[in-house]
Write a protein that holds these residues in place. Structure first.
Motif, PDB file in Angstrom:
ATOM      1  N   ASP A 284       1.027  -0.771  -0.015  1.00 11.24           N
ATOM      2  CA  ASP A 284      -0.073  -0.318   0.108  1.00 11.24           C
ATOM      3  C   ASP A 284       1.537   1.027   0.112  1.00 11.24           C
ATOM      4  OD1 ASP A 284      -2.262  -1.712  -0.044  1.00 11.24           O
ATOM      5  OD2 ASP A 284      -2.040  -1.530   2.124  1.00 11.24           O
ATOM      6  N   TYR A 285      -0.028   2.408  -0.157  1.00  8.94           N
ATOM      7  CA  TYR A 285       0.828   3.309  -0.106  1.00  8.94           C
ATOM      8  C   TYR A 285      -0.232   4.452   0.500  1.00  8.94           C
ATOM      9  CZ  TYR A 285      -2.363   5.069  -4.627  1.00  8.94           C
ATOM     10  OH  TYR A 285      -2.680   5.768  -4.997  1.00  8.94           O
ATOM     11  N   THR A 286       0.570   5.592   0.732  1.00  8.31           N
ATOM     12  CA  THR A 286      -0.010   6.560   1.634  1.00  8.31           C
ATOM     13  C   THR A 286       0.711   7.832   1.045  1.00  8.31           C
ATOM     14  OG1 THR A 286      -0.712   5.124   3.623  1.00  8.31           O
ATOM     15  CG2 THR A 286      -0.713   8.080   3.506  1.00  8.31           C
ATOM     16  N   VAL A 287       0.134   9.163   1.251  1.00  9.58           N
ATOM     17  CA  VAL A 287       0.165  10.386  -0.209  1.00  9.58           C
ATOM     18  C   VAL A 287       0.387  11.233   1.741  1.00  9.58           C
ATOM     19  CG1 VAL A 287       0.708  12.743  -1.123  1.00  9.58           C
ATOM     20  CG2 VAL A 287       0.073   9.758  -2.032  1.00  9.58           C
ATOM     21  N   VAL A 288       1.426  11.680   2.145  1.00 10.01           N
ATOM     22  CA  VAL A 288       1.333  12.754   2.946  1.00 10.01           C
ATOM     23  C   VAL A 288       1.848  14.507   3.232  1.00 10.01           C
ATOM     24  CG1 VAL A 288       1.508  13.259   5.893  1.00 10.01           C
ATOM     25  CG2 VAL A 288       1.009  10.869   5.030  1.00 10.01           C
TER      26      VAL A 288
ATOM     27  N   THR B 199      -3.218  12.870   5.112  1.00  9.86           N
ATOM     28  CA  THR B 199      -3.027  12.214   4.583  1.00  9.86           C
ATOM     29  C   THR B 199      -3.616  13.138   3.350  1.00  9.86           C
ATOM     30  OG1 THR B 199      -2.985  10.260   6.347  1.00  9.86           O
ATOM     31  CG2 THR B 199      -3.793   9.921   3.610  1.00  9.86           C
TER      32      THR B 199
ATOM     33  N   PHE C 193      -3.963  10.953   0.267  1.00  4.21           N
ATOM     34  CA  PHE C 193      -4.726  10.219  -0.535  1.00  4.21           C
ATOM     35  C   PHE C 193      -4.015   8.962   0.086  1.00  4.21           C
ATOM     36  CE2 PHE C 193      -3.595  11.553  -4.411  1.00  4.21           C
ATOM     37  CZ  PHE C 193      -2.356  10.261  -5.170  1.00  4.21           C
ATOM     38  N   SER C 194      -4.656   7.709   0.049  1.00  4.12           N
ATOM     39  CA  SER C 194      -3.872   6.465  -0.143  1.00  4.12           C
ATOM     40  C   SER C 194      -4.505   5.484  -1.284  1.00  4.12           C
ATOM     41  CB  SER C 194      -3.847   5.584   1.218  1.00  4.12           C
ATOM     42  OG  SER C 194      -5.252   5.478   1.601  1.00  4.12           O
ATOM     43  N   GLY C 195      -3.211   4.401  -0.972  1.00  2.85           N
ATOM     44  CA  GLY C 195      -4.434   3.641  -2.510  1.00  2.85           C
ATOM     45  C   GLY C 195      -2.871   2.096  -2.228  1.00  2.85           C
ATOM     46  N   SER C 196      -3.309   1.408  -2.946  1.00  2.00           N
ATOM     47  CA  SER C 196      -2.788   0.176  -3.061  1.00  2.00           C
ATOM     48  C   SER C 196      -1.365  -0.535  -4.222  1.00  2.00           C
ATOM     49  CB  SER C 196      -3.874  -1.144  -4.091  1.00  2.00           C
ATOM     50  OG  SER C 196      -3.861  -0.490  -5.167  1.00  2.00           O
TER      51      SER C 196
ATOM     52  N   TYR D 299      -0.478  12.080  -8.825  1.00  5.92           N
ATOM     53  CA  TYR D 299      -0.027  12.953  -7.912  1.00  5.92           C
ATOM     54  C   TYR D 299      -0.912  13.806  -7.911  1.00  5.92           C
ATOM     55  CZ  TYR D 299       2.818  15.142  -3.615  1.00  5.92           C
ATOM     56  OH  TYR D 299       2.981  15.737  -2.830  1.00  5.92           O
TER      57      TYR D 299
END
Length: 211
Positions: free
Chosen positions: A187-191, A198, A200-203, A209
């Motif tokens: 998974d990833y998380t963009v902060v 946060t 957004f986050s995803g797979s 971006y």
């Protein structure tokens, strides 16, 4: 013979009767008849196992074993001892006169083989001197406590984008990662570094971006 307890094995019972005649005056009856018969007690009761699982039934489950995985292994190598005197009892045989036999594991491996992460059931057989048997199980649970790793952290570096906002930046996906068992999810998380929120986050599929 009401109330008499005969031990395991064969006992001889002797009945005698006399008519009280003592012709010799030696105070020993002369006319005596004897009747003998044998009583054989056979042990048909199997050994019992302490109720360590709390279900109210003996002979079911021995004390469970819990462990964590060995380093970099998806399992644990354990020394599992057979059940002992504290867990096994019998109505006739002492523990030293009983035999405890490893029957098998639920994964069909040898007792000394490594136990995989998860639950494995061991089956034991206890036999007393008379050949009576009890089968008991023992649960071995191994927990995976080792986190996955990224094998090459240098494949990712900080990136600067020369736009006030760019909406088409593709997040790179790690290509080299591993685990002692298996990586189930990436998974990833963009902060936002300014706000700490946060974005957004995803797979693993990647993302564009945002602002």
């Amino acid at each position: 013979l009401n109330g008499i307890v005969f031990p395991k094995g064969t006992s001889k019972v002797v009945w005698t009767t006399n008519d009280g005649v003592d012709n010799n005056g030696d105070l020993v009856p002369d006319n005596v008849s004897i009747l003998e018969f044998f009583v054989t007690v056979v042990d048909k009761t199997p050994p019992t196992v302490d109720d360590s699982d709390g279900d109210g039934t003996n002979g079911i489950q021995l004390t469970p074993i819990t462990a964590t995985n060995d380093a970099d292994e998806c399992g644990a190598t354990l020394v599992v001892a057979p059940p002992g005197d504290a867990e096994i009892d019998d109505n006739c045989s002492d523990f030293a006169d009983m035999t405890v036999t490893f029957v098998g594991r639920s994964d069909a491996k040898a007792l000394a083989d490594a136990y995989p992460v998860g639950a494995t059931t061991i089956t034991w057989r206890v036999t007393d001197e008379a050949g009576n048997r009890t089968t008991a199980t023992q649960l071995v649970t191994v927990t995976d406590v080792q986190a996955p790793t990224f094998d090459d952290a240098t494949e990712f570096t900080d990136r600067s984008i020369s736009y006030c906002a760019r909406t088409n930046y593709l997040i790179p996906i790690p290509r080299s990662y591993s685990d002692n068992c298996q990586v189930m999810r990436l998974d990833y998380t963009v902060v936002n570094e300014s706000s700490g929120s946060t974005v957004f986050s995803g797979s693993i599929n990647g993302a564009l971006y945002p602002n």
